[in-house]
Design an enzyme around this catalytic site. Sequence first.
Site, PDB file in Angstrom:
ATOM      1  N   ILE A  14      36.444  -5.439  -4.998  1.00 38.28           N
ATOM      2  CA  ILE A  14      35.263  -4.879  -5.663  1.00 38.28           C
ATOM      3  C   ILE A  14      35.369  -3.370  -5.824  1.00 38.28           C
ATOM      4  O   ILE A  14      34.436  -2.719  -6.280  1.00 38.28           O
ATOM      5  CB  ILE A  14      33.978  -5.222  -4.892  1.00 38.28           C
ATOM      6  CG1 ILE A  14      34.062  -4.765  -3.433  1.00 38.28           C
ATOM      7  CG2 ILE A  14      33.673  -6.695  -4.974  1.00 38.28           C
ATOM      8  CD1 ILE A  14      32.768  -4.960  -2.652  1.00 38.28           C
ATOM      9  N   MET A  19      43.037   5.951  -1.202  1.00 40.33           N
ATOM     10  CA  MET A  19      43.584   5.526   0.081  1.00 40.33           C
ATOM     11  C   MET A  19      43.374   4.057   0.384  1.00 40.33           C
ATOM     12  O   MET A  19      44.142   3.468   1.136  1.00 40.33           O
ATOM     13  CB  MET A  19      42.938   6.334   1.223  1.00 40.33           C
ATOM     14  CG  MET A  19      43.391   7.758   1.338  1.00 40.33           C
ATOM     15  SD  MET A  19      42.523   8.590   2.697  1.00 40.33           S
ATOM     16  CE  MET A  19      42.905   7.524   4.083  1.00 40.33           C
ATOM     17  N   ASP A 135      32.517  14.748   1.137  1.00 39.94           N
ATOM     18  CA  ASP A 135      32.852  14.158  -0.168  1.00 39.94           C
ATOM     19  C   ASP A 135      31.592  13.593  -0.816  1.00 39.94           C
ATOM     20  O   ASP A 135      31.584  12.469  -1.319  1.00 39.94           O
ATOM     21  CB  ASP A 135      33.910  13.068  -0.004  1.00 39.94           C
ATOM     22  CG  ASP A 135      34.556  12.676  -1.339  1.00 39.94           C
ATOM     23  OD1 ASP A 135      34.462  13.478  -2.297  1.00 39.94           O
ATOM     24  OD2 ASP A 135      35.136  11.578  -1.408  1.00 39.94           O
TER      25      ASP A 135
END
Length: 640
Positions: A14, A19, A135
Amino acid sequence: MTLIGDRYQLGNSIGTGGMSDVYVATDTLLGREVAVKMLKIDMARDENFRERFRKEAQNSARLNHPNIVAVYDTGETVVEGISIPYIVMEHIKGRDLRAIVREDGPLRPEEAAALMFPVTLALQASHDSGIIHRDVKPANIMVTSTGEVKVMDFGIARALDDSTAAMTQTSAVIGTAQYLSPEQARGKTADNRSDIYALGCVMYEAVTGTPPFEGETPFAVAYQHVQEDPEPPSARIPDLTESEAVNVDAVILTAMAKHPADRYQTALEMADDLERLERGSVTQAARNHLSETDLAEAPAPVPEESRYEQHRKETQKGKNNTGLKILAILMASVMLLGGGAFAFNKVRQDREEETVDEMVFVPKVVGKPREEAVKELEKLGLQVTVNEAPHPEVPRGQVLSTNPTEGSQLQKGTNITVTVSSGREITDVPDITDLSPQDAAAELEKAGLKLDDDIKREHSDSVPEGVIISQQPAAGSQLSKGSKVSVIVSEGREKIQVPSLAGMNAGQAESLLASLGLKSTTVQVDSLKPADEVLAVAGEGSEVDRGTTIELRVSNGMLMKMPKLVRQTREQAEATLRSQGWTGTLRNGHPVDTPDLNDHGLIAGHRPPEGTEIRKDSDITIDIWKNPIREGVDSILPRP
């Protein structure tokens, strides 16, 4: 389908990132849908990436907040001989903010403020736990199908005291360039205010449809974060009033201040302004900038204009002096409301004091009984809504969580949701009869149940060996998840040793076999033994299944040994034979001459001979001695 950790059944992919890959999966133990993030196999070969992934798992596991995607479990699984770490987390169904803006268009400032508010709460919880996200971007802000906001992906998060948080000259830029704080771009240490900067960039994009800075390369964008001021977002938003423009610019550009000291110092500070922006009130950021000048006396620009008002004025040089215009209009609005700057400040002060008086902190009620928690919260003046949720370990009626969470500051009368454990989740017991124990265990696991290790075994005439005969509780019953279901497994038909029955009466032998669970059939055999005496048993001494039919060889009593009839008269011989049960016919054979007058008329021999086994219904032939003299005399003598 792949099963990892002996528990998680992987489904379709999904999502994928630099990474890791994310899969939808089923937790076969609890029967719920989850998301599993796995480090990419090529990354797993590098211990640095493996360590970063472990950091994410550790950081995420430390966070427990309704606006942060929950992490349930971590582990490692072997793929192609390489140990791959994975994280099991809450599966969010909905859209991320990036998709919302792309598909539905930019949000109105008040809509963006409402959406960003829970994000600030999530970041505050993270910062309180000593973790910065590093992030924050639209793709990491999810809006569920029920309208909940969730912050996800702490993949490059670092502890605030982690010395590796600062980037070195040789390290890669960590984070997405379009939302990168100036200090991160410079390789300096990031702190909680770096997340606030990123959130300002995210909100900028949410209300304008574009990020504050764009470039051909990530480093070009990073350079702009360090050196250039963004265009005020209000310049890209149509149909704003001047006061609305000041408000949205103040919030976003305060969050995006180049120097961390000029930003909101905590996520909660920004949350407060977002609440004001959502309801159309003057934000604290706008007040702070307006307080630099005496509105009652100054129609001219303030000596030290804020960084975003100055940039707004420079980017709109062709227009009237926008900074002065904004201040003048806002001043006029304030004058109308209170008769001047003094009245405005007085009203503002009174309202703030009133608001402070009405604010309460959410206490810790997690783990307390429902009634006690509700009473405590209502005593603080909060409106309480109670939800129930199953939990495999927490007893029924005990508080699992609150939303907002402990430590949040709320105004009296605000609604707070208390989630209380309903105990273990109830599930229907599936039908596992006619399955093997292994298949039954898998079927029960799907329902969140377990197979009782104490498996009972019984013989069965109808159920094959190794198959479940019965279960307890029965199929269709309801049990708490995690409960065990006991079963009885068939050992097949019971084995019975065929006994020795020779010499017994046939009726007795049949009864004995029936008592052992065996059936019987008889075969009549010619024998010297008495009628109905068992002569032999088929398979005697062997083991057979219960219910097997056993053949009994039974004497019919029809054999006898031929007696000696020589020198008996015909009448004597017949009497001898009849006394032994013989029913045949005595036939005359050949006459045999004899010189002995006394032998005349007696049996000289017979067929079959003496000692032979014969059937009792067979015919017997006899030979009679004949003496000529005696025969002549007998012929002339009158018969008696």
